[in-house]
Design a protein around this motif. Structure first.
Motif, mmCIF file in Angstrom:
data_model
loop_
_atom_site.group_PDB
_atom_site.id
_atom_site.type_symbol
_atom_site.label_atom_id
_atom_site.label_comp_id
_atom_site.label_asym_id
_atom_site.label_seq_id
_atom_site.Cartn_x
_atom_site.Cartn_y
_atom_site.Cartn_z
ATOM 1 N N SER A 151 -22.550 8.600 8.782
ATOM 2 C CA SER A 151 -23.940 8.403 9.179
ATOM 3 C C SER A 151 -23.976 7.867 10.609
ATOM 4 N N PRO A 152 -24.561 8.598 11.545
ATOM 5 C CA PRO A 152 -24.615 8.131 12.937
ATOM 6 C C PRO A 152 -25.270 6.759 13.041
ATOM 7 N N GLY A 153 -24.643 5.878 13.795
ATOM 8 C CA GLY A 153 -25.212 4.557 14.013
ATOM 9 C C GLY A 153 -24.874 3.528 12.964
ATOM 10 N N LEU A 154 -24.099 3.904 11.933
ATOM 11 C CA LEU A 154 -23.756 2.973 10.856
ATOM 12 C C LEU A 154 -22.340 2.436 11.059
ATOM 13 N N TYR A 155 -22.214 1.114 11.185
ATOM 14 C CA TYR A 155 -20.921 0.445 11.318
ATOM 15 C C TYR A 155 -20.770 -0.520 10.150
ATOM 16 N N GLN A 156 -19.616 -0.506 9.501
ATOM 17 C CA GLN A 156 -19.411 -1.356 8.328
ATOM 18 C C GLN A 156 -18.452 -2.504 8.638
ATOM 19 N N PHE A 157 -18.838 -3.693 8.241
ATOM 20 C CA PHE A 157 -18.038 -4.884 8.473
ATOM 21 C C PHE A 157 -18.153 -5.775 7.244
ATOM 22 N N GLY A 158 -17.031 -6.154 6.678
ATOM 23 C CA GLY A 158 -17.043 -7.027 5.510
ATOM 24 C C GLY A 158 -15.679 -7.630 5.278
ATOM 25 N N LEU A 159 -15.577 -8.405 4.237
ATOM 26 C CA LEU A 159 -14.316 -9.075 3.896
ATOM 27 C C LEU A 159 -13.627 -8.316 2.769
ATOM 28 N N ALA A 160 -13.354 -7.045 2.998
ATOM 29 C CA ALA A 160 -12.791 -6.184 1.960
ATOM 30 C C ALA A 160 -11.382 -6.630 1.585
ATOM 31 N N ILE A 161 -11.133 -6.742 0.281
ATOM 32 C CA ILE A 161 -9.805 -7.106 -0.215
ATOM 33 C C ILE A 161 -8.783 -6.040 0.161
ATOM 34 N N GLU A 162 -9.227 -4.795 0.340
ATOM 35 C CA GLU A 162 -8.314 -3.703 0.679
ATOM 36 C C GLU A 162 -7.632 -3.926 2.023
ATOM 37 N N ASP A 163 -8.316 -4.588 2.963
ATOM 38 C CA ASP A 163 -7.707 -4.859 4.271
ATOM 39 C C ASP A 163 -6.478 -5.747 4.132
ATOM 40 N N GLU A 164 -6.616 -6.828 3.371
ATOM 41 C CA GLU A 164 -5.488 -7.749 3.279
ATOM 42 C C GLU A 164 -4.357 -7.170 2.434
ATOM 43 N N ILE A 165 -4.689 -6.333 1.447
ATOM 44 C CA ILE A 165 -3.628 -5.721 0.646
ATOM 45 C C ILE A 165 -2.820 -4.737 1.485
ATOM 46 N N GLN A 166 -3.487 -3.978 2.339
ATOM 47 C CA GLN A 166 -2.751 -3.084 3.234
ATOM 48 C C GLN A 166 -1.817 -3.881 4.142
ATOM 49 N N GLN A 167 -2.284 -5.022 4.584
ATOM 50 C CA GLN A 167 -1.455 -5.874 5.444
ATOM 51 C C GLN A 167 -0.255 -6.417 4.674
ATOM 52 N N ILE A 168 -0.464 -6.793 3.417
ATOM 53 C CA ILE A 168 0.641 -7.261 2.569
ATOM 54 C C ILE A 168 1.662 -6.147 2.371
ATOM 55 N N VAL A 169 1.182 -4.942 2.091
ATOM 56 C CA VAL A 169 2.072 -3.794 1.897
ATOM 57 C C VAL A 169 2.930 -3.564 3.141
ATOM 58 N N ASP A 170 2.287 -3.542 4.305
ATOM 59 C CA ASP A 170 3.015 -3.278 5.550
ATOM 60 C C ASP A 170 4.071 -4.346 5.816
ATOM 61 N N GLN A 171 3.695 -5.610 5.618
ATOM 62 C CA GLN A 171 4.633 -6.693 5.928
ATOM 63 C C GLN A 171 5.776 -6.745 4.920
ATOM 64 N N ALA A 172 5.475 -6.569 3.647
ATOM 65 C CA ALA A 172 6.528 -6.593 2.628
ATOM 66 C C ALA A 172 7.533 -5.475 2.871
ATOM 67 N N TRP A 173 7.030 -4.311 3.258
ATOM 68 C CA TRP A 173 7.933 -3.198 3.561
ATOM 69 C C TRP A 173 8.796 -3.529 4.776
ATOM 70 N N LEU A 174 8.173 -4.083 5.812
ATOM 71 C CA LEU A 174 8.917 -4.461 7.013
ATOM 72 C C LEU A 174 9.949 -5.537 6.704
ATOM 73 N N ASP A 175 9.657 -6.375 5.732
ATOM 74 C CA ASP A 175 10.601 -7.419 5.328
ATOM 75 C C ASP A 175 11.777 -6.866 4.518
ATOM 76 N N GLY A 176 11.738 -5.567 4.216
ATOM 77 C CA GLY A 176 12.867 -4.933 3.556
ATOM 78 C C GLY A 176 12.740 -4.741 2.062
ATOM 79 N N HIS A 177 11.567 -5.047 1.495
ATOM 80 C CA HIS A 177 11.386 -4.888 0.051
ATOM 81 C C HIS A 177 11.013 -3.443 -0.284
ATOM 82 N N ARG A 178 11.466 -2.996 -1.467
ATOM 83 C CA ARG A 178 11.218 -1.610 -1.858
ATOM 84 C C ARG A 178 10.733 -1.482 -3.305
#
Length: 652
Positions: free
Chosen positions: A395-422
């Protein structure tokens, strides 16, 4: 490995180069002849163009030739073949033939090429530390000074990439600065020759330098502000120090556009011939324009009565704290009007705000209201929502901003992988939030190549012990013990946990759940398994006596909780509720007010970031603001910030 130049080695090296040139030329002719077949060519109308040999074909012939040679001649042919195999995506084959070489016998340039192939293959296998060993640890002193310039640049580019992957951003920056200087020397040397073909060469070098500066800027923006401040003041090379000063300028005063523009103009005046002045980073090029075109009238749509009144009031307090802070610093402030979304149709409330002069709308908070507005074919005034909907519409002109739990889970996934966990195991509450956590973690983890052994759900009604005992397969271990005792009589036996996991992802709704889960994991022999948790593992209030059992747990949360210098936060602490449950909403409101002038910058420049109270913020292709939060670890019962990611810096 330390290199010493020997004239005899150099003579052998040059001989090998000539041999290889001759071989490759002959190989090209032979392959071209084969491709053309045996048909006669009587004229242009029957001739065929000679096709260049493919990398795999060249590699085959180089390997065949290498089998007829010994020592250094054989090794160099195999290195050339490995480079062609890399071009053909035959990474493991390239590694296999390099195993036939002895790197200790290679001259510096050939050792560098050998190391580059090895490091690239390691990167493909996501063995970042191994790649670092090949390109960094294997070199002693400034061994690159004897290498051809372009080979040195290739080596340093790969080093910079490796350091970036490993989040050693300061080292990545140093490599990029060195590359820039090497390219600048080449451009200066080439400019002495006034020939047409040389102009083309200079243009390619300038493009190479511009690309390197883009990556340099990305690495600078990942560095924490305190490190930038130190290097901006103390770096020995003035031109390099100016890069750090510019990066500091970009991160500082993000909530004061006018001051940032003034600082940028002063920096350019001080460094008119600096590479960054000639090619200003894209996000800084927009500063003057967005500072001059800020919205003058803002409407905020919130449910100011009924069920969500307290949450709405907390967001409003955050917005107003940011408003008064901007006003107190002498900046222009917009008119801010509030509209209660519980009083009528959300589309009508939005239209009322537009009719009354708003040129930006912040809100609404509730997902159903956002979804309704997202269905509008056109929004006449930009809308910055305060929540995310699950299926975003274009939708033109629509920007979404919130405290989505999905953001922090993606960050956990990326860091855990970088830390060597599989191999991960999941513990999550048996509710809708737990469903979201599991649904977000599993596909993100598996997309990287990770394995989820299983996910277990707990109700929180005194079932932590039974769920975790089952999750760790301790119940199966005890069952095996009973069977053995039945067969062989009384024997000594200690239960064991499962051995097929190397991390646990724990989703919690509050810190009380976390304080029971972590010690229960230890009781069932999983005390040494790394635990990554969602942000609710921390209430925002330090409680070292109560949180001793959480030692070692890693999680991401809002930088807001660790910011001790923000005037906005101090104002809220003085005048608003100190209830920890509202702290996240205060931060959301403050960031919503501070980020709205930057929306065009974030949308236009993919790499642009805003360092806010809710994290490091970027806009994705769906015009959703994605957050990178602060990494934190419990140490001695206290939540301690960790420098692990781009969330290291945030707005002051």
């Amino acid at each position: 490995m330390e290199f010493i130049f020997d004239p005899n080695v150099k003579r052998n090296y040059l001989t090998i180069i000539e041999l290889i040139k001759k071989f490759v030329f002959v190989a090209i002719i032979v392959i071209s002849f084969v491709n053309c077949g045996s048909q006669p060519t009587s004229g242009p109308e029957t001739s065929q163009e000679l096709e260049a040999p493919k990398p795999l074909e060249i590699a085959h012939r180089l390997i065949e030739e290498a089998q007829t040679k010994i020592g250094l001649e054989k090794f160099t042919l195999l290195i050339l073949a490995s480079e062609q195999l890399m071009l053909a995506n035959e990474y493991h084959w390239a590694e296999q033939i390099l195993a036939e070489t002895d790197p200790d016998l290679l001259p510096p340039a050939w050792f560098a090429r050998w190391s580059i192939v090895r490091a690239k293959a390691a990167l493909i296998d996501e063995e970042y530390e191994l790649a670092k060993q090949y390109l960094v640890d294997s070199f002693t002193g400034d061994t690159t000074q004897h290498l051809p310039t372009q080979l040195t640049i290739r080596l340093r580019e790969l080093r910079a990439d490796i350091f970036f992957y490993l989040e050693e951003f300061d080292q990545s920056v140093k490599e990029r600065l060195a590359i820039n200087q090497l390219i600048a020397v080449q451009i200066e040397a080439s400019a002495e020759f006034d020939r047409e073909e040389n102009e083309s060469h200079i243009l390619k070098l300038q493009e190479q330098q511009a690309f390197n500066e883009t990556l340099l800027w990305q690495a600078l923006m990942e560095m924490p502000s305190d490190k930038l401040n130190m290097l901006a003041q103390n770096y020995p090379d003035p031109q390099s120090a100016a890069w750090y000063q510019l990066a500091r300028l970009s991160k500082n005063n993000q909530t004061n556009l006018e001051q940032q523009v003034a600082d940028l103009e002063q920096w350019i005046a001080n460094w008119p011939e600096h590479p960054a002045s000639l090619r200003l980073p894209a996000d800084l090029r927009l500063l003057t324009e967005i500072a001059a075109n800020q919205p003058a009238h803002i409407a905020v749509l919130l449910p100011l009565s009924q069920k969500f009144e307290k949450a709405a009031n907390a967001i409003r307090d955050g917005i107003m704290a940011a408003f008064y802070q901007r006003s107190a610093s002498g900046q222009k402030v917009p008119i801010v009007d509030y509209y209660d979304t519980t009083t009528g149709d959300i589309a009508a409330v939005y239209q009322q705000a537009v009719d009354e002069g708003a040129d930006l709308v912040i809100g609404p908070l509730q997902k159903n209201a956002i979804s309704e507005l997202a269905l509008e074919l056109e929004l006449p005034v930009p809308l910055l929502t305060l929540n995310n909907i699950d299926n975003p519409l274009d939708s033109p002109g629509l920007y979404q901003f919130g405290l989505a739990i999905e953001d922090e889970i993606q960050q956990i996934v990326d860091q855990a992988w970088l830390d060597g966990h599989r191999r991960a195991l999941i513990l999550a509450p048996a509710d809708s939030r737990g469903d979201r956590c599991v649904s977000a973690f599993i596909p993100a983890w598996e997309a990287l190549g990770g394995e989820v052994s299983h996910h277990y759900r707990y109700s929180g009604n005194n079932d932590y012990s039974s769920v975790i005992k089952k999750a760790m397969h301790v119940d199966q271990s005890e069952l095996r013990a009973r069977e053995i005792r039945r067969m062989f009589g009384r024997i000594e036996f200690e239960p064991r946990r499962r051995q097929d996991i190397d991390m646990v992802f724990v989703a919690v709704n509050d810190v009380k759940q976390a304080r029971q889960i972590k010690p229960t994991l230890a009781f069932y022999f999983a005390g040494n398994v790394p635990v990554y948790a969602t942000s609710n593992v921390f209430s925002g209030v330090s409680a070292p006596k109560l949180d001793q059992d959480l030692n070692g747990v890693q999680f991401t949360t809002l930088p807001w909780f660790f910011d001790q210098s923000s005037e906005i936060k101090r104002n809220i602490s003085r005048f608003a509720s100190k209830n920890p449950a509202y702290q996240r909403l205060y931060a959301l409101g403050a960031d919503a007010f501070n980020i709205y002038p930057r929306l065009r910058q974030l949308e236009s420049i993919k790499q642009a970031k805003f360092y806010g109270f809710t994290g490091t913020l970027q806009l994705n292709e769906n015009k959703q603001i994605v957050r990178q939060q602060q990494w934190v670890k419990f140490i001695n019962g206290r939540a301690r910030p960790q420098i692990k990611s781009s969330s290291a810096g945030h707005a002051k």
